[in-house]
Design an enzyme around this catalytic site. Structure first.
Site, PDB file in Angstrom:
ATOM      1  CG  HIS A   1      -1.730   0.740   1.237  1.00  0.00           C
ATOM      2  ND1 HIS A   1      -3.341   0.522   1.407  1.00  0.00           N
ATOM      3  CD2 HIS A   1      -2.444   2.141   1.255  1.00  0.00           C
ATOM      4  CE1 HIS A   1      -4.249   1.824   1.111  1.00  0.00           C
ATOM      5  NE2 HIS A   1      -3.490   2.478   0.556  1.00  0.00           N
TER       6      HIS A   1
ATOM      7  CG  HIS B   1      -2.245   5.961  -2.257  1.00  0.00           C
ATOM      8  ND1 HIS B   1      -2.683   6.142  -2.888  1.00  0.00           N
ATOM      9  CD2 HIS B   1      -1.206   5.813  -1.123  1.00  0.00           C
ATOM     10  CE1 HIS B   1      -3.549   5.316  -2.121  1.00  0.00           C
ATOM     11  NE2 HIS B   1      -3.754   5.332  -1.159  1.00  0.00           N
TER      12      HIS B   1
ATOM     13  CG  ASP C   1      -1.147   9.887  -5.841  1.00  0.00           C
ATOM     14  OD1 ASP C   1      -1.275   9.124  -5.155  1.00  0.00           O
ATOM     15  OD2 ASP C   1      -1.797  10.812  -5.912  1.00  0.00           O
TER      16      ASP C   1
ATOM     17  CG  HIS D   1      -8.390   3.414   0.188  1.00  0.00           C
ATOM     18  ND1 HIS D   1      -7.634   2.876  -1.097  1.00  0.00           N
ATOM     19  CD2 HIS D   1      -6.906   4.082   0.712  1.00  0.00           C
ATOM     20  CE1 HIS D   1      -6.560   3.040  -1.263  1.00  0.00           C
ATOM     21  NE2 HIS D   1      -6.423   3.934  -0.157  1.00  0.00           N
TER      22      HIS D   1
ATOM     23  CD  GLU E   1      -7.697   6.124   5.351  1.00  0.00           C
ATOM     24  OE1 GLU E   1      -6.429   7.035   5.426  1.00  0.00           O
ATOM     25  OE2 GLU E   1      -8.178   6.155   3.779  1.00  0.00           O
TER      26      GLU E   1
ATOM     27  CG  ASP F   1      -1.637   5.693   2.894  1.00  0.00           C
ATOM     28  OD1 ASP F   1      -2.407   5.349   2.366  1.00  0.00           O
ATOM     29  OD2 ASP F   1      -2.539   6.741   3.783  1.00  0.00           O
TER      30      ASP F   1
END
Length: 364
Positions: free
Chosen positions: A22, A24, A26, A208, A211, A300
């Site tokens: 997991h 990202h 960006d 997701h 969260e 993350d």
């Protein structure tokens, strides 16, 4: 499992092979790269053009305690990821940075629809990122393997299109699909058509859930959308009752997640930043681990959260006393949950991870 006499815990954490499921794309750009690409492209919206100050700005925004505020940081990173050259560079540097942290396999996710402001087609976006990952793998001498997860955004209506894109690029560097973005008001079942399409094509996906929204989001992701993994998923803890003596009673949902070994993609620092707990010692990960949930450890968003996978390991060592045995378990769980063919997962454990742990333990 014991460390050899000349290996400290910090040294072991840095050297141990790791797996990230997991992460990202960006959310992990180098601050200096963001600044350079912004200058080249004429983007003038950055809060600072000093790399140290910009990194601090991202962390401060992430520390707001709000998922929605946390997500606003990505306007700046996506702004400099709009051409083939930009995407190639960012992806190659991502692979290099992950490998430098000891990560040997990573699934890095991004939303292709967010990189079309300068006219790229979805296929061009995916090809540019995949080529960047391959370049990064070459630069590291093959120390890391990176696969992409294509993300559909919860608040848009393009998830089926991105699911089709995932299927088209499967086995060409894309491992699966994901949905991300603001969870509140955007339930997983809104994208049910995309998940059904992926299921019919025997294509992997994660969601997701759990969260910013509690057990109801986890339930919908599992029982309506049939996800294989849960992105975060830690708010399943709200379906568990703890007595004064520490005895736990699992609700039906929590028991289902545990008993079916649904992998949780846990990102402790990010979770603290979005308000799940007020410190590492209060994070649900230890209760979930002790109760038998399947835990994978993740970053993350490395730049936005100001973290690395080594740092996440270190935080848990300091908070709960976790040593090599438990962190090895997290790594094995990540390998088993990876969207890789079984022979590749077996090779990763037998030829890369286990030998490295044996060496760190002084058994070779």
């Amino acid at each position: 499992m014991h460390l050899s006499d000349n290996v400290t815990v910090a040294d072991w954490i840095r050297r141990a092979p790791k797996v990230a499921l997991h992460d990202h794309l960006d959310g992990g750009l180098r601050p200096a790269t963001i600044i350079e690409l912004a200058r080249e492209s004429g983007y003038e919206g950055l809060p600072s053009e000093d790399p140290v100050e910009l990194a601090a700005w991202f962390r401060d925004a992430a520390d707001s305690g709000s998922l929605e505020r946390y997500l606003t940081t990505f306007a700046h990173t996506c702004a400099v990821m709009q051409t083939k050259e930009q995407l190639h560079r960012v992806a190659a540097e991502c692979a290099e940075d992950l490998a430098a942290d000891g990560i040997v396999y990573a699934e890095v996710r991004y939303a292709p629809e967010q990189h079309q402001e300068r006219g790229l087609t979805l296929d061009e976006v995916v090809d540019a990122v995949n080529e960047g990952f391959r370049e990064g793998e070459r630069r590291t001498g093959g120390r890391i393997t990176v696969r992409a997860l294509l993300t559909g955004m919860r608040h848009t209506d393009r998830s089926t299109e991105i699911a089709e894109l995932t299927i088209a690029h499967r086995d060409k560097g894309v491992a699966g699909f994901d949905i991300a973005g603001g969870e509140i008001g955007n339930p997983p079942a809104r994208h049910l058509a995309a998940f059904q399409l992926l299921k019919q094509a025997n294509c992997h996906y994660t969601i997701h859930a759990g969260e910013a929204v509690g057990p109801e989001s986890v339930h919908e992701a599992l029982q309506v959308c049939a996800t294989e993994r849960l992105g975060h998923g830690v708010r399943v803890i709200e379906d568990i009752e703890f007595a004064a003596d520490g005895t736990a009673t699992l609700g039906a949902l929590a028991a289902y997640v545990r008993d079916n070994r649904v992998p949780l993609e846990v990102c402790p620092t990010s979770n603290l930043q979005t308000g799940i707990a007020d410190g590492y010692k209060a994070h649900p990960i230890d209760d979930l681990r002790r109760l038998g949930f399947t835990i994978t450890l993740n970053t993350d968003n490395r730049t936005v959260s100001g973290t690395t996978l080594s740092a996440e390991f270190q935080h848990l060592h300091e908070a709960f006393g976790y040593g090599p045995e438990i962190l090895y378990d997290f790594t094995r769980a990540a390998v088993e949950a990876a969207f890789l063919p079984l022979p590749e997962r077996t090779r990763l454990m037998d030829e890369v991870i286990d030998p490295a742990y044996d060496e760190l333990a002084g058994r070779v």
